[in-house]
Design an enzyme around this catalytic site. Structure first.
Site, PDB file in Angstrom:
ATOM      1  N   ASP A  37      18.306  71.774   7.762  1.00 33.28           N
ATOM      2  CA  ASP A  37      18.479  70.454   8.483  1.00 33.28           C
ATOM      3  C   ASP A  37      19.658  69.882   7.793  1.00 33.28           C
ATOM      4  OD1 ASP A  37      16.726  70.576   6.310  1.00 33.28           O
ATOM      5  OD2 ASP A  37      16.186  68.360   6.886  1.00 33.28           O
TER       6      ASP A  37
ATOM      7  N   GLU B 146      13.923  69.069   4.981  1.00 33.23           N
ATOM      8  CA  GLU B 146      14.038  68.862   3.706  1.00 33.23           C
ATOM      9  C   GLU B 146      14.752  67.454   3.687  1.00 33.23           C
ATOM     10  OE1 GLU B 146      15.973  68.091  -0.484  1.00 33.23           O
ATOM     11  OE2 GLU B 146      17.143  67.850   1.753  1.00 33.23           O
TER      12      GLU B 146
HETATM   13 ZN   LIG Z   1      20.062  69.535   0.277  1.00 32.90          ZN
END
Ligand SMILES: [Zn+2]
Ligand SMILES: *[C@@H]1O[C@H](CO)[C@@H](O)[C@H](O)[C@H]1NC(C)=O
Length: 504
Positions: free
Chosen positions: A128, A193
């Protein structure tokens, strides 16, 4: 190839296949063939990165969730095509502020090899990205990878798509040359994340005795070097994030009409915020500085040898003066001392122009970076007690409420651990230098989670450049770091396989 002599034993012709295996195992590491293979694949690797960057896998934007699901599927598919045992693990739903729920992107796990006689490494990465728009000031389309003078510009190029691909390509290179992987390789790739790894910790806990049971080492390549010299990262700071709310009158007031008669929440708030840290960077909250592990002579010496250009650093951020003038002080305060940052005040008037308002309720947002041996639970109490004490001295009728909304612990590894020795050897082979051993001032909570839940050794092996512009405009990954980084990962898989199984 010469004859293999096994002393005291007669060669049995039927043992030939076994002997061949032994020969190939003792034959040594055919690095130069792998290196050449990587060189010949350079354009394909860049194409693969282009395809990944083109997917707008922004985890913070709920409207982009289909793109994020697509990204996870694409990563899984790439690993499947390489013959990995791949799973897309459902980690449930995300609750949105409006009460609705949204499916979290599945976590991709993959496994290459399960030989109990080999070491097993697990590579963590995320696919992501942070948001990006042309309007933010990008020189090129952030989702159209653009090569300018050997730099590949695109959102997520360095953080963290190229490093994940480099690991995948490292495995692929062994396969392409029909070389046995020297270790079993597992992957765990997430898609949340950038917004706090929602759902991942529960998944790691649930998989502790399953997916992680045979893992020896966990590798994270989600940060960067400090200079042009390659680096291994052995620590990250944690972070405790606080809200301090002061509430006064029941509504906002006109400062001409009411100013001078009421005790203003904003004045109270600024007053207590100013007691957190002094102009020289000294934290004033009792107990915080005392908890910090002292800087050892060894560490001080190590910092002296690290390549770090103060002038460059100043130029990069556009300031003439820093809090400290020496390299060692600066590195120490970047990595291994806590600090207080005040981020904003909710409820304050912050638009252009003038507004003569007395805000009725204001909420300060500040955070304190955490280092060993600070403990977020203790810090929470220290900060809360201290702010209430300071506030009580003002004898204000307003109400103060302090809450800690994030309490992420720091992570610190032992650089004497064999995983770091393997990293040094791999860097030496590929770059022909000794790496800097560095820490990261920012927080990568997953490292600490892996450490606490699995008890395995963790190593951070960045391949990002010091000037990649993570989370910023014009993020890039250089071809050099991407391609040489792939070779470095190939070499690491060999070096880490040499760690003796008995050395536990
Ligand atoms: Zn990262
Ligand atoms: C990406 O940029 C190149 C060069 O400017 C352009 O030719 C190409 O059409 C762009 N691709 C997309 C998908 O926008």
């Amino acid at each position: 190839m010469g004859l293999l002599h096994i002393p005291g034993k007669k060669m049995n012709p039927r043992a030939a296949p076994y002997i061949l295996l032994v020969i190939s195992a003792v034959q040594g590491f055919r690095y130069s063939e792998l290196e050449q293979h990587v060189n010949s694949k350079q354009e394909e690797y860049v194409e693969a990165l282009r395809e990944w960057v083109a997917i707008e896998s922004d985890s913070s934007n709920v409207l982009k969730r289909p793109d994020l699901h697509h990204m996870m599927e694409k990563a899984a598919q790439k690993l499947r095509l390489m013959g990995g045992m791949v799973e897309l693990v459902d980690i449930g739903q995300q609750e949105l502020p409006d009460g609705q729920t949204l499916a979290l992107p599945k976590v991709v796990t993959a496994q290459f090899g399960s030989d109990p006689n080999k070491r097993t490494v697990c590579i963590y990465g995320h696919v992501d990205v942070q948001p990006a728009k042309m309007d933010d000031g990008w020189a090129t389309d952030p989702y159209n990878l653009t090569d300018i003078n050997g730099n590949l510009y695109g959102r997520g190029a360095s953080d963290n798509k190229a490093p994940v691909l480099a690991w995948i390509h490292a495995v692929e290179a062994y396969q392409a040359l029909h070389m046995e992987l020297p270790v079993n390789v597992k992957f765990i790739i997430e898609g949340m994340e950038e917004t706090g790894s929602n759902g991942l910790e529960d998944m790691i806990v649930a998989q502790r005795d399953i997916f992680f049971s045979d893992v020896d080492y966990i590798i994270i390549s989600d940060c960067g070097w400090l200079s042009r010299r390659p680096a291994l990262t052995y620590g990250t700071r944690g972070n405790c994030y606080f809200f301090a709310e002061i509430e006064g009158p029941k509504q906002d007031l006109h400062s001409g009409v009411y100013g001078g008669t009421v005790i203003e929440p904003m004045t109270d708030l600024i007053g207590i915020l100013d007691t957190l840290i002094d102009p020289n960077g000294k934290i004033l909250i009792p107990g915080i500085r005392e908890a910090v592990a002292p800087l050892s002579d060894e560490e001080w010496k190590m910092y002296q040898d690290i390549q770090f250009d103060l002038e460059n650093y100043k130029n990069k951020i556009g300031v003439d003066q820093l809090m400290y003038n020496s390299k060692v002080d600066l590195l120490a305060h970047m990595w291994r001392y806590p600090t207080v940052s005040i981020h904003g005040i909710q409820g304050a008037f912050s638009d252009h122009g003038t507004k003569t308002v007395i805000p009725a309720k204001v909420v300060a947002k500040f955070s304190i970076r955490q280092v060993p041996n600070m403990d977020p639970a203790v810090v929470k109490k220290q900060v809360t007690d201290y702010l209430h004490l300071v506030f009580s001295k003002r004898k204000s009728p307003n109400k103060l409420k302090v809450t800690m909304v994030i309490g992420a612990k720091p992570w610190l590894a032992d650089t004497q651990d064999p995983v770091f020795e393997a990293g040094k050897a791999a860097i030496k082979r590929v770059f022909n230098v000794d790496p800097d051993l560095i820490r990261e001032g920012a927080t990568i909570p997953i490292a600490r989670t892996f450490q606490d839940v699995t008890g395995k050794s963790i190593i951070m092996m960045p391949i990002g450049g010091f000037d990649d512009g993570l989370h910023s405009q014009n993020e890039k990954m250089s071809r050099y770091n991407y391609i040489e980084g792939t070779k470095y990962f190939i070499a690491y898989l060999h070096e880490v396989s040499l760690i003796k199984k008995t050395s536990v």
